[in-house]
Motif scaffolding. Structure first.
Motif, PDB file in Angstrom:
ATOM      1  N   ARG A 129       0.980  -1.468   0.100  1.00 27.27           N
ATOM      2  CA  ARG A 129      -0.190  -0.313   0.026  1.00 27.27           C
ATOM      3  C   ARG A 129       0.825   1.059   0.001  1.00 27.27           C
ATOM      4  O   ARG A 129       0.060   1.819  -0.278  1.00 27.27           O
ATOM      5  N   LEU A 130       1.825   1.795   0.828  1.00 27.62           N
ATOM      6  CA  LEU A 130       2.585   2.614   0.962  1.00 27.62           C
ATOM      7  C   LEU A 130       3.478   2.486  -0.398  1.00 27.62           C
ATOM      8  O   LEU A 130       3.210   4.486  -0.496  1.00 27.62           O
ATOM      9  N   PRO A 131       3.802   2.164  -1.453  1.00 27.39           N
ATOM     10  CA  PRO A 131       4.330   2.561  -3.503  1.00 27.39           C
ATOM     11  C   PRO A 131       2.866   3.591  -3.432  1.00 27.39           C
ATOM     12  O   PRO A 131       3.190   4.717  -4.686  1.00 27.39           O
ATOM     13  N   GLU A 132       1.771   2.759  -3.159  1.00 29.58           N
ATOM     14  CA  GLU A 132       0.674   3.299  -4.092  1.00 29.58           C
ATOM     15  C   GLU A 132       0.079   4.415  -3.337  1.00 29.58           C
ATOM     16  O   GLU A 132      -0.111   5.617  -4.203  1.00 29.58           O
ATOM     17  N   ILE A 133       0.618   4.767  -1.815  1.00 23.42           N
ATOM     18  CA  ILE A 133       0.256   6.080  -1.527  1.00 23.42           C
ATOM     19  C   ILE A 133       1.400   7.087  -2.202  1.00 23.42           C
ATOM     20  O   ILE A 133       1.180   8.577  -2.361  1.00 23.42           O
ATOM     21  N   ARG A 134       2.315   6.521  -1.529  1.00 22.93           N
ATOM     22  CA  ARG A 134       3.213   8.007  -2.226  1.00 22.93           C
ATOM     23  C   ARG A 134       3.289   8.187  -3.753  1.00 22.93           C
ATOM     24  O   ARG A 134       3.992   9.392  -3.668  1.00 22.93           O
ATOM     25  N   THR A 135       2.923   7.067  -4.435  1.00 22.24           N
ATOM     26  CA  THR A 135       2.621   7.824  -6.216  1.00 22.24           C
ATOM     27  C   THR A 135       1.700   8.922  -5.958  1.00 22.24           C
ATOM     28  O   THR A 135       1.626   9.954  -7.090  1.00 22.24           O
ATOM     29  N   LEU A 136       0.711   9.154  -5.137  1.00 13.05           N
ATOM     30  CA  LEU A 136      -0.622   9.596  -5.293  1.00 13.05           C
ATOM     31  C   LEU A 136      -0.026  11.092  -4.322  1.00 13.05           C
ATOM     32  O   LEU A 136      -0.600  11.984  -5.425  1.00 13.05           O
ATOM     33  N   ILE A 137       1.066  10.988  -3.678  1.00 13.67           N
ATOM     34  CA  ILE A 137       1.206  12.148  -3.068  1.00 13.67           C
ATOM     35  C   ILE A 137       1.973  13.003  -4.044  1.00 13.67           C
ATOM     36  O   ILE A 137       1.612  14.192  -4.107  1.00 13.67           O
ATOM     37  N   LEU A 138       3.530  12.294  -5.140  1.00  8.17           N
ATOM     38  CA  LEU A 138       3.844  12.700  -5.662  1.00  8.17           C
ATOM     39  C   LEU A 138       3.142  12.415  -6.815  1.00  8.17           C
ATOM     40  O   LEU A 138       3.353  14.419  -7.700  1.00  8.17           O
ATOM     41  N   GLU A 139       2.459  12.437  -7.113  1.00 11.28           N
ATOM     42  CA  GLU A 139       1.459  12.651  -8.142  1.00 11.28           C
ATOM     43  C   GLU A 139       0.884  14.131  -8.088  1.00 11.28           C
ATOM     44  O   GLU A 139       0.648  15.382  -9.280  1.00 11.28           O
ATOM     45  N   ASN A 140       0.529  14.370  -7.432  1.00 15.27           N
ATOM     46  CA  ASN A 140      -0.658  15.909  -6.666  1.00 15.27           C
ATOM     47  C   ASN A 140       0.172  16.892  -5.607  1.00 15.27           C
ATOM     48  O   ASN A 140      -0.817  17.683  -5.527  1.00 15.27           O
ATOM     49  N   ASN A 141       1.466  16.688  -6.169  1.00 17.87           N
ATOM     50  CA  ASN A 141       2.290  18.064  -5.776  1.00 17.87           C
ATOM     51  C   ASN A 141       3.654  17.732  -6.237  1.00 17.87           C
ATOM     52  O   ASN A 141       4.955  17.454  -5.965  1.00 17.87           O
ATOM     53  N   PRO A 142       3.266  17.991  -7.557  1.00 15.37           N
ATOM     54  CA  PRO A 142       4.234  17.673  -8.528  1.00 15.37           C
ATOM     55  C   PRO A 142       5.433  19.177  -7.847  1.00 15.37           C
ATOM     56  O   PRO A 142       6.906  19.408  -8.430  1.00 15.37           O
ATOM     57  N   GLU A 143       4.750  20.333  -7.310  1.00 16.35           N
ATOM     58  CA  GLU A 143       6.328  21.202  -7.097  1.00 16.35           C
ATOM     59  C   GLU A 143       5.640  21.274  -5.815  1.00 16.35           C
ATOM     60  O   GLU A 143       4.851  20.599  -4.446  1.00 16.35           O
ATOM     61  N   PRO A 144       6.593  22.092  -4.754  1.00 19.34           N
ATOM     62  CA  PRO A 144       6.661  22.213  -3.403  1.00 19.34           C
ATOM     63  C   PRO A 144       5.269  22.727  -3.049  1.00 19.34           C
ATOM     64  O   PRO A 144       5.307  23.374  -3.553  1.00 19.34           O
ATOM     65  N   THR A 145       4.887  22.893  -1.365  1.00 17.48           N
ATOM     66  CA  THR A 145       3.737  22.928  -1.225  1.00 17.48           C
ATOM     67  C   THR A 145       4.366  24.296   0.021  1.00 17.48           C
ATOM     68  O   THR A 145       4.971  23.604   0.359  1.00 17.48           O
ATOM     69  N   GLU A 146       2.809  24.567   0.617  1.00 16.68           N
ATOM     70  CA  GLU A 146       3.542  24.966   2.225  1.00 16.68           C
ATOM     71  C   GLU A 146       3.576  24.088   3.074  1.00 16.68           C
ATOM     72  O   GLU A 146       4.499  23.938   3.996  1.00 16.68           O
ATOM     73  N   PHE A 147       2.533  22.820   2.230  1.00 14.32           N
ATOM     74  CA  PHE A 147       3.450  22.129   3.374  1.00 14.32           C
ATOM     75  C   PHE A 147       3.723  20.788   3.376  1.00 14.32           C
ATOM     76  O   PHE A 147       5.247  20.511   3.840  1.00 14.32           O
TER      77      PHE A 147
END
Length: 437
Positions: free
Chosen positions: A85-103
């Protein structure tokens, strides 16, 4: 190539800053990782302080210790979740955050890109290098404090070690012994053959009433379930999803998975920040920690009388050892598990709140039963018998700190100690306590 190099430099600088911050004593996220908190964050590494007037004319005579194994790998089931499951979550995070954010900073995104699970199910629950260090260093500190008891020359007359039938406690015992005598002597140290369900080290495994009324009773987790169904937990779930720019893709199981991975990887690595810690704010991690406090309070603490009463098995072992007129062994050390430590803490009356911990207490931050502090990897309880001019005295250490007992004393006459815990001396009717009603 140059961009990747710059990212690597940024990541290293952030990691150095993080590792320095971890040791400054501030209230940081890594102090709230429940039973997976590394011992280095809770250990007392200073001298043990007992008032000079109280200790005058007294010398340490015997020591009895019970030690939770050091930092370990997760269970096989958890490793499978990490791998699947963690690789799937990591992919979601990277796909939805292509650039640095406030968080999420650039260093966080870089860490996620580089992250991968390195464990196989065959590695389950094995002691890690950090766990080895925890045991070595604990032994060295205790030896420095009690040199006349914990002497650096091994003798099976002076020492008695025992561990449960698990890899992690066996390895913990050997590395603790290494801290006392040196690695080259460990091969000569005698350890009795472990028992599957040791009646002293894992007494609760032989307690049918506790098994049925507590461990396997759904009502035991009522308060935790109520908290997980509360608006507080819904806020935590939404907060994590929103911070990661996700539309409710992560449920509570995912968030616990990330939280515990953050905890394990923090315990394993002194200097490298786990990317999974970066998904949590202090508020969200405190909520998850509180859910864990509720779980362990009712399963292993004060929630049910049978839970802590059965720990008389251990305390009666201490008292018998201290009452024995023989001076040997000078030290007993048992290597066991979280469930043993917590039940013994409750039996001793330590970290007891004025009322039962409830899901409605979240946010008050006033409860004493905090497993991040009291049951980290490598947690330990030591009882030390002092020989004084005309009497014997006892002090209790937890995480290498002197504890105030329910009678208000830190350094108490052995006769008072036995009176304080008279049920453990005279009425440890384990079979009666544990018989199914």
């Amino acid at each position: 190539m140059m961009y990747s190099f710059k990212l690597a430099i940024i990541f290293i600088l952030i990691t150095v800053a993080y590792s320095e911050n971890c040791t400054d004593g501030k209230d940081i996220l890594e102090h709230h990782l429940s039973t997976k908190t590394p011992y280095r964050l809770v250990a007392n590494k200073e001298d043990i302080e007992i008032k000079n007037e109280a200790i005058k004319g007294c010398l340490p005579h015997k020591i009895w210790m019970v030690i939770r194994h050091g930092t370990r790998n997760p269970s096989a089931a958890f490793i499978e979740k990490m791998n699947d499951r963690l690789p799937e979550i990591r992919t979601l995070i990277l796909e939805n955050n292509p650039e640095p954010t406030e968080f999420l900073r650039q260093s966080d995104l870089y860490a996620f890109e580089k992250w991968k699970s390195k464990l196989q199910t065959t590695d389950e629950k094995k002691l890690t290098h950090e766990g080895e260090d925890e045991m070595l260093e604990l032994a060295e500190r205790m030896q420095a404090r009690f040199p006349n008891i914990l002497r650096p020359v091994y003798s099976n007359t002076s020492y008695y070690f025992k561990y449960t039938a698990t890899h992690r406690t066996k390895a913990s015992a050997k590395f603790f012994a290494s801290g006392l005598f040196g690695r080259h002597i460990v091969k000569d140290v005698w350890f009795p053959k472990p028992v599957k369900n040791d009646p002293t080290l894992r007494f609760y495994k032989l307690c049918p009433r506790w098994q049925s009324e507590v461990k396997n009773n759904p009502d035991t987790f009522f308060e935790r379930k109520k908290f997980e169904e509360s608006d507080h937990m819904l806020t935590i779930i939404n907060s994590v999803n929103n911070a990661l720019n996700l539309d409710d893709e992560l449920d509570l199981d995912d968030i616990y998975l990330m939280y515990l991975t953050c905890a394990f990887e923090t315990a394993w690595n002194k200097k490298t920040k786990s990317p999974w810690c970066s998904v949590f704010s202090m508020e969200t991690v405190r909520g998850l920690e509180f859910a864990e406090d509720l779980k362990y309070y009712y399963r292993d603490g004060y929630g049910y009388e049978v839970t802590y009463k059965q720990a008389c098995k251990m305390l009666s072992d201490v008292i018998s050892y201290f009452e024995n007129k023989s001076e040997y062994p000078k030290a007993i050390a048992y290597f066991t598990h979280s469930g043993t430590l917590l039940k013994l803490l409750a039996h001793l009356g330590l970290y007891k709140d004025d009322e039962h911990l409830k899901h409605t207490h979240y946010g008050s931050n006033s409860h004493k039963w905090r497993v991040s502090k009291i049951d980290a990897f490598g947690s330990n309880i030591a009882l030390v018998l002092y020989k004084c001019q005309s009497k014997y005295k006892v002090t209790v250490l937890h995480q290498e700190n002197v504890m105030k007992l329910p009678n208000g004393e830190e350094f108490t006459d052995f006769s008072k100690f036995k009176k304080l815990y008279k049920d453990s001396v005279n009425e440890c009717l384990f079979d009666e306590i544990c018989s199914v009603q």
